[in-house]
Design a protein around this motif. Structure first.
Motif, short mmCIF file in Angstrom:
data_model
loop_
_atom_site.label_atom_id
_atom_site.label_comp_id
_atom_site.label_asym_id
_atom_site.label_seq_id
_atom_site.Cartn_x
_atom_site.Cartn_y
_atom_site.Cartn_z
N HIS A 60 -15.40 -24.16 15.44
CA HIS A 60 -14.34 -24.22 16.46
C HIS A 60 -14.36 -25.56 17.17
O HIS A 60 -13.30 -26.12 17.50
CB HIS A 60 -14.52 -23.09 17.47
N ILE A 61 -15.55 -26.11 17.37
CA ILE A 61 -15.67 -27.44 17.98
C ILE A 61 -15.03 -28.49 17.07
O ILE A 61 -14.28 -29.36 17.52
CB ILE A 61 -17.15 -27.78 18.24
N LEU A 62 -15.31 -28.38 15.78
CA LEU A 62 -14.72 -29.32 14.81
C LEU A 62 -13.20 -29.17 14.76
O LEU A 62 -12.47 -30.16 14.65
CB LEU A 62 -15.30 -29.08 13.42
N PHE A 63 -12.73 -27.94 14.86
CA PHE A 63 -11.29 -27.67 14.86
C PHE A 63 -10.61 -28.31 16.07
O PHE A 63 -9.57 -28.97 15.94
CB PHE A 63 -11.06 -26.16 14.86
N LEU A 64 -11.20 -28.13 17.25
CA LEU A 64 -10.62 -28.71 18.47
C LEU A 64 -10.64 -30.24 18.40
O LEU A 64 -9.68 -30.89 18.83
CB LEU A 64 -11.39 -28.23 19.70
N ALA A 65 -11.71 -30.80 17.86
CA ALA A 65 -11.80 -32.25 17.73
C ALA A 65 -10.73 -32.78 16.78
O ALA A 65 -10.11 -33.81 17.04
CB ALA A 65 -13.19 -32.65 17.24
N PHE A 66 -10.52 -32.06 15.69
CA PHE A 66 -9.49 -32.44 14.72
C PHE A 66 -8.11 -32.40 15.37
O PHE A 66 -7.31 -33.32 15.23
CB PHE A 66 -9.57 -31.50 13.52
N GLY A 67 -7.83 -31.34 16.11
CA GLY A 67 -6.54 -31.22 16.81
C GLY A 67 -6.33 -32.34 17.81
O GLY A 67 -5.21 -32.87 17.95
N ALA A 68 -7.40 -32.71 18.51
CA ALA A 68 -7.29 -33.79 19.50
C ALA A 68 -6.95 -35.12 18.84
O ALA A 68 -6.17 -35.91 19.37
CB ALA A 68 -8.60 -33.91 20.28
N THR A 69 -7.52 -35.36 17.65
CA THR A 69 -7.22 -36.63 16.97
C THR A 69 -5.80 -36.65 16.43
O THR A 69 -5.20 -37.73 16.32
CB THR A 69 -8.21 -36.90 15.82
N LEU A 70 -5.26 -35.49 16.09
CA LEU A 70 -3.86 -35.45 15.63
C LEU A 70 -2.93 -35.90 16.74
O LEU A 70 -2.03 -36.72 16.53
CB LEU A 70 -3.49 -34.04 15.17
N SER A 71 -3.13 -35.37 17.94
CA SER A 71 -2.29 -35.77 19.07
C SER A 71 -2.60 -37.19 19.50
O SER A 71 -1.71 -37.94 19.91
CB SER A 71 -2.49 -34.81 20.25
N GLY A 72 -3.88 -37.59 19.37
CA GLY A 72 -4.26 -38.96 19.73
C GLY A 72 -3.61 -39.99 18.83
O GLY A 72 -3.14 -41.03 19.29
N LYS A 73 -3.54 -39.69 17.53
CA LYS A 73 -2.89 -40.60 16.59
C LYS A 73 -1.40 -40.70 16.88
O LYS A 73 -0.81 -41.78 16.84
CB LYS A 73 -3.11 -40.13 15.16
N ALA A 74 -0.79 -39.54 17.17
CA ALA A 74 0.64 -39.55 17.48
C ALA A 74 0.93 -40.38 18.73
O ALA A 74 1.89 -41.16 18.77
CB ALA A 74 1.14 -38.12 17.67
N GLN A 75 0.09 -40.22 19.75
CA GLN A 75 0.26 -40.97 20.99
C GLN A 75 0.07 -42.47 20.75
O GLN A 75 0.85 -43.30 21.24
CB GLN A 75 -0.73 -40.48 22.04
#
Length: 245
Positions: A60-75
């Motif tokens: 779940h930690i890896l999942f949240l980190a992955f999701g954060a990088t998706l939004s970070g890349k978009a930003q």
């Protein structure tokens, strides 16, 4: 065999979300599924105080980190886009000033054949960064010469025009620096996303394989969890191709 290999990043994220959402619902089916996964060390109950995260928590930690990088890349991509547009606008404004003032002085020089105006520098390749930079600096230096200022004074061309050019030049340099920084940030965001994706993909791929084996007789549970085998994926692809044909 169930595998995440080849899933697009957004699909991978959605499958991860589906996995955790479904297993978070305490239905008889998910309780059964968790028991099968826990038999292989999934650790759905969580770690005890002072103990490292269980596989379930780590995933779940890896999942949240992955999701954060998706939004970070978009930003980062949005910021880069804005800064590049600003840089382009600043470059166009500087190029316009440079060509206009140079053309005016060249026109004045047709009659005013003074040694000072004869030293007007030629323009380089203004569509290239190096050419625009060197040509601008040369023209600013030319306009700063006292004898040049004296020759151009009757035409009201001088200090104010140079100040405007210097302002545009400084704005262009600042915009270039920001755009360069934004491009670098976007590159870093892409690297972070790739690393986070690979980490989560490795974790989910492992547990998809375990779930696929232990719950092979419960295809409805696997489907609810988002687990898909290569065979099913291939069948869907063939069916989609047939529909298009």
């Amino acid at each position: 065999m169930a595998t995440t290999s080849g899933l697009p990043e957004k699909t991978l994220y959605l499958r991860g979300q589906q996995w955790f959402d479904v297993l978070g619902d305490k239905t008889p089916e998910t309780v059964f599924a968790l028991a099968e996964l826990d038999a292989r060390g999934y650790g759905s109950a969580g770690a005890k105080a002072g103990q490292p995260p269980t596989e379930a928590q780590r995933g779940h930690i890896l999942f949240l980190a992955f999701g954060a990088t998706l939004s970070g890349k978009a930003q980062a991509g949005m910021v880069r886009s804005v800064e590049v547009l600003t840089e382009d606008a600043a470059e166009r404004a500087l190029r316009l000033w440079l060509r206009r003032v140079h053309a005016e002085i060249a026109g004045i020089r047709r009659e005013e054949a003074s040694p000072a105006l004869l030293s007007l520098p030629t323009l380089g390749e203004l569509d290239r960064v190096a050419g625009l930079d060197s040509s601008t600096r040369a023209q600013l230096d030319f306009l700063a010469v006292t004898t040049v200022q004296a020759e151009l004074a009757p035409y009201h061309l001088g200090a104010a025009d140079r100040a405007k050019g210097k302002q545009l030049y400084d704005a262009w340099l600042a915009a270039r620096a920001k755009a360069l920084g934004a491009r670098g940030s976007e590159g870093t965001a892409k690297k972070d996303k790739r690393a986070a994706r690979e980490a989560f993909d490795g974790w989910l791929n492992k547990w998809w394989a375990i779930a696929g084996a232990r719950l092979a007789q419960k295809p409805q549970i696997l489907a609810a969890m988002g687990v898909e085998s290569r065979r099913k994926a291939a069948a869907k692809a063939v069916a989609a191709t047939a529909m298009v044909g």
